[in-house]
Design a protein around this motif. Structure first.
Motif, short mmCIF file in Angstrom:
data_model
loop_
_atom_site.label_atom_id
_atom_site.label_comp_id
_atom_site.label_asym_id
_atom_site.label_seq_id
_atom_site.Cartn_x
_atom_site.Cartn_y
_atom_site.Cartn_z
N ARG A 104 13.56 -14.88 64.63
CA ARG A 104 14.66 -13.37 64.86
C ARG A 104 13.18 -12.31 63.94
NH1 ARG A 104 19.45 -11.85 65.26
NH2 ARG A 104 20.36 -13.62 66.53
N GLN A 136 18.01 -0.54 71.43
CA GLN A 136 18.73 -1.61 71.22
C GLN A 136 20.43 -2.16 72.22
OE1 GLN A 136 18.24 -4.98 71.15
NE2 GLN A 136 20.05 -5.39 70.78
N SER A 162 13.63 -5.00 77.73
CA SER A 162 13.96 -6.32 76.59
C SER A 162 12.34 -7.12 76.13
CB SER A 162 14.29 -7.02 76.82
OG SER A 162 13.94 -7.07 78.72
N VAL A 198 15.93 -7.93 69.65
CA VAL A 198 16.60 -8.25 71.32
C VAL A 198 17.35 -8.80 70.50
CG1 VAL A 198 14.43 -9.23 72.01
CG2 VAL A 198 16.81 -8.99 73.84
N GLN A 199 18.55 -9.67 71.14
CA GLN A 199 19.28 -10.79 70.70
C GLN A 199 18.73 -11.72 71.59
OE1 GLN A 199 20.80 -10.85 67.94
NE2 GLN A 199 19.37 -8.97 67.14
N PRO A 200 18.86 -13.11 70.86
CA PRO A 200 19.31 -14.24 72.12
C PRO A 200 19.77 -14.11 73.44
CG PRO A 200 18.50 -14.97 69.76
CD PRO A 200 19.37 -13.55 69.24
N ASP A 256 21.11 -11.65 74.74
CA ASP A 256 21.19 -10.55 75.75
C ASP A 256 20.33 -10.95 76.58
OD1 ASP A 256 22.76 -9.08 74.44
OD2 ASP A 256 20.67 -7.83 72.79
N ARG A 278 12.32 -15.31 78.95
CA ARG A 278 12.36 -13.97 77.93
C ARG A 278 12.67 -13.53 77.03
NH1 ARG A 278 12.87 -8.60 80.38
NH2 ARG A 278 12.99 -9.80 82.94
N TYR A 279 13.40 -13.98 76.11
CA TYR A 279 13.00 -13.88 74.08
C TYR A 279 12.43 -14.42 73.33
CZ TYR A 279 14.99 -13.66 69.91
OH TYR A 279 15.02 -13.74 68.33
N ASN A 303 9.08 -12.37 74.60
CA ASN A 303 9.22 -10.65 73.46
C ASN A 303 8.79 -11.21 72.59
OD1 ASN A 303 11.19 -10.03 70.95
ND2 ASN A 303 10.85 -8.29 73.28
N ARG A 304 9.11 -12.27 72.03
CA ARG A 304 8.65 -12.14 70.44
C ARG A 304 6.85 -12.49 70.68
NH1 ARG A 304 12.96 -11.19 67.16
NH2 ARG A 304 12.30 -9.85 68.65
#
Lengths: 233, 301
Positions: free
Chosen positions: A129, A169, A180, A186-188, A190, A195-196, A199-200
């Motif tokens: 996070r 956000q 995103s 961005v939250q896991p 969402d 994609r998460y 993003n990271r």
């Protein structure tokens, strides 16, 4: 062998590195982060703490501090530094290392504290996070300060970027899904897991690339001395 | 007077060359245009298809846009007409909705200007000390008040030019994107809310950082001032952003702290605006005394 030779020839200036980070901003940052975590422990719900406090506050403070690490116009002995055999990027490495040590300590302790919260995520998830946006902000803050020669530009960019990300956000993300890819907060839940993760990775990559670009700028002595610039302090 | 003109001129030039003011105003303009393009929904009370309500010869008529896009007029029965608030009669609701859109865009965009101006303007006075210009100035017959006024006015002139440009561009974008709007409430918002808030923030930033010996220290003080700027922004938004209510109570919709209070609404709006502007005046005086006092103390040392 080479590393040992470097250490023998080029003295490390750790104390100066830690002084460039200072104690005031880390103290305030730590106060906000630990305060938010303790508030959550007490079961209070405050609107702006909907996000994980660590992932919002840490990149902002680290970004602001990264911007303050090295700005050519704020380095009085710049010519001397450039004349020394020790490369200028070494100075940035030292100061960044000090920044990472101080904020790493705060974030590490805070991550362990977060584990004690009800319905806590795993330690790895907590790190995922806050770590990528923090790396991103280190790179962006350093790069803007070095390229614009002024720490104020870097601080301005760090504050604006973190503010825009926090607002985006809730405002932009529901409307423009493609954002995103690069949103800090961005939250896991969402987006999809892939994609998460992407993003990271993108945020980490942005941080590393901008930091590498700042190092490249530091190697250009003429540019560092402002040879090609109009008088613009 | 020549000294003052000189300080203003050269400080403005330096602001331009440092890129601080252009960067700040471009960011503000970007925020205005982006939020302006994104904002679509305002208060449903004034944006439900009803365009206007007219009363002629005792008969109330509603003009509204129906689903297929055509505009129709229909009379309202006496009982329904009696329930309509007085401010609604004769008002072009479509135009009012666009005006409220403009106000609702200005309020969040100003946050960008307030927060952004603090780090970017925090080095204006410390820079003179960092580059030893202060010592040269001390050797000239320049009074400390004149120096501080020159610095403040140069930043103010730059900001006012920037605000005027942003106002022109933003109003054009608003018109092209959403159509006609009532200029007066928006103009009042810029004059009574945006300009005093911007001037106060820059004034505070300049004078509170004036004691710093280096740009870096000035910047650190500036970072510490950001929460104060945010507080000032919220207090101002809650009192000054509803100044459009002086034109019509509907322009209080969507602005913080404003509500439709019936016939006394304008009085309440006026009281809150005057009250806040008086607080501004006191704050200006206090900040000036701080900046002037620090300058005098430094000279005495």
């Amino acid at each position: 062998m080479k590393g040992k030779a470097i250490l023998n020839h080029w003295q490390l200036a750790w104390r100066r590195g830690f002084r460039s980070v200072g104690w005031f901003l880390p103290l305030i940052g730590a106060g906000i982060i630990f305060g938010a975590i303790l508030t959550s422990l007490g079961g209070f719900q405050i609107a702006f703490l909907r996000f994980n406090a660590l992932e919002v506050v840490l990149p902002l403070f680290v970004g602001v501090q990264a911007a303050l690490l090295f700005a050519p116009d704020d380095e009085p002995p710049l010519e001397l530094m450039l004349a020394k055999p020790r490369p200028l990027p070494w100075v940035l490495f030292e100061r960044t290392a000090a920044l990472i040590v101080i904020y790493g300590l705060i974030a590490g302790v805070a991550s362990l504290l977060v584990l004690t919260l009800p319905n806590a995520e795993s330690l790895a998830q907590t790190f995922v996070r806050w770590l990528p946006p923090t790396i991103g902000m280190i790179g962006i803050g350093v790069w803007i300060s070095v390229s614009s020669r002024k720490a104020s530009s870097g601080v301005f960019a760090a504050v604006m970027l973190c503010g825009a990300m926090a607002v985006g956000q809730t405002v932009l993300l529901p409307r423009y899904e493609f954002m995103s890819w690069v949103m800090f907060y961005v939250q896991p839940w969402d987006v999809s897991a892939e994609r998460y993760l992407a993003n990271r990775l993108i945020l980490t990559l942005i941080g590393l690339l901008t930091f590498a670009s700042a190092l490249g700028l530091l190697r250009d002595s003429e540019r560092m001395l402002g040879t090609n610039q109009a008088v613009a302090q | 007077m020549n000294q003052l003109r000189g300080i203003i001129r050269y400080e403005l030039l330096m602001s331009w060359r440092r890129r601080a003011l252009p960067m700040l105003m471009l960011t503000f303009l970007a925020a205005l245009v982006l939020i302006g393009l994104m904002i679509e929904q305002v208060s449903a009370t004034v944006d439900r298809g009803v365009i206007s309500v007219q009363v002629q010869d005792g008969v109330t008529t509603i003009t509204q846009r129906i689903e297929d896009g055509s505009i129709i007029e229909e009379p309202l029965d006496a009982e329904a007409a009696s329930r309509l608030p007085p401010w609604m009669i004769g008002l072009d609701l479509s135009q009012a909705a666009n005006t409220i859109r403009g106000i609702n865009v200005l309020i969040p965009a100003l946050m960008v200007l307030v927060v952004g101006s603090i780090p970017l303007l925090s080095d204006v006075i410390p820079l003179d000390r960092q580059y030893r210009i202060r010592e040269l100035l001390d050797a000239t017959p320049l009074h400390r008040s004149l120096y501080l006024i020159g610095k403040v006015l140069s930043v103010w002139v730059g900001l006012l030019i920037g605000l005027a440009l942003c106002f022109g561009i933003f109003q054009s974008v608003l018109y092209l994107r959403y159509g006609a709007y009532d200029l007066l409430p928006l103009l009042l918002d810029w004059l009574v809310f945006a300009i005093p808030l911007t001037l106060m923030t820059s004034f505070g930033t300049l004078l509170f950082t004036s004691w710093a010996g280096t740009r870096r220290v000035g910047l650190l003080v500036g970072i510490g001032l950001i929460p104060v700027g945010v507080y000032l922004y919220f207090v101002s938004a809650m009192t000054l952003s509803g100044v459009g209510r002086l034109v019509n109570p509907v322009y209080g919709f969507g602005t913080m702290g404003a509500s439709l209070n019936g016939i006394n609404d304008q009085t309440i709006a006026l009281e809150s605006v005057i009250g806040m502007l008086l607080i501004y005046a006191v704050a200006f005086a206090a900040v000036w005394m701080f900046g002037w006092g620090v300058a005098r103390w430094r000279e005495a040392r």
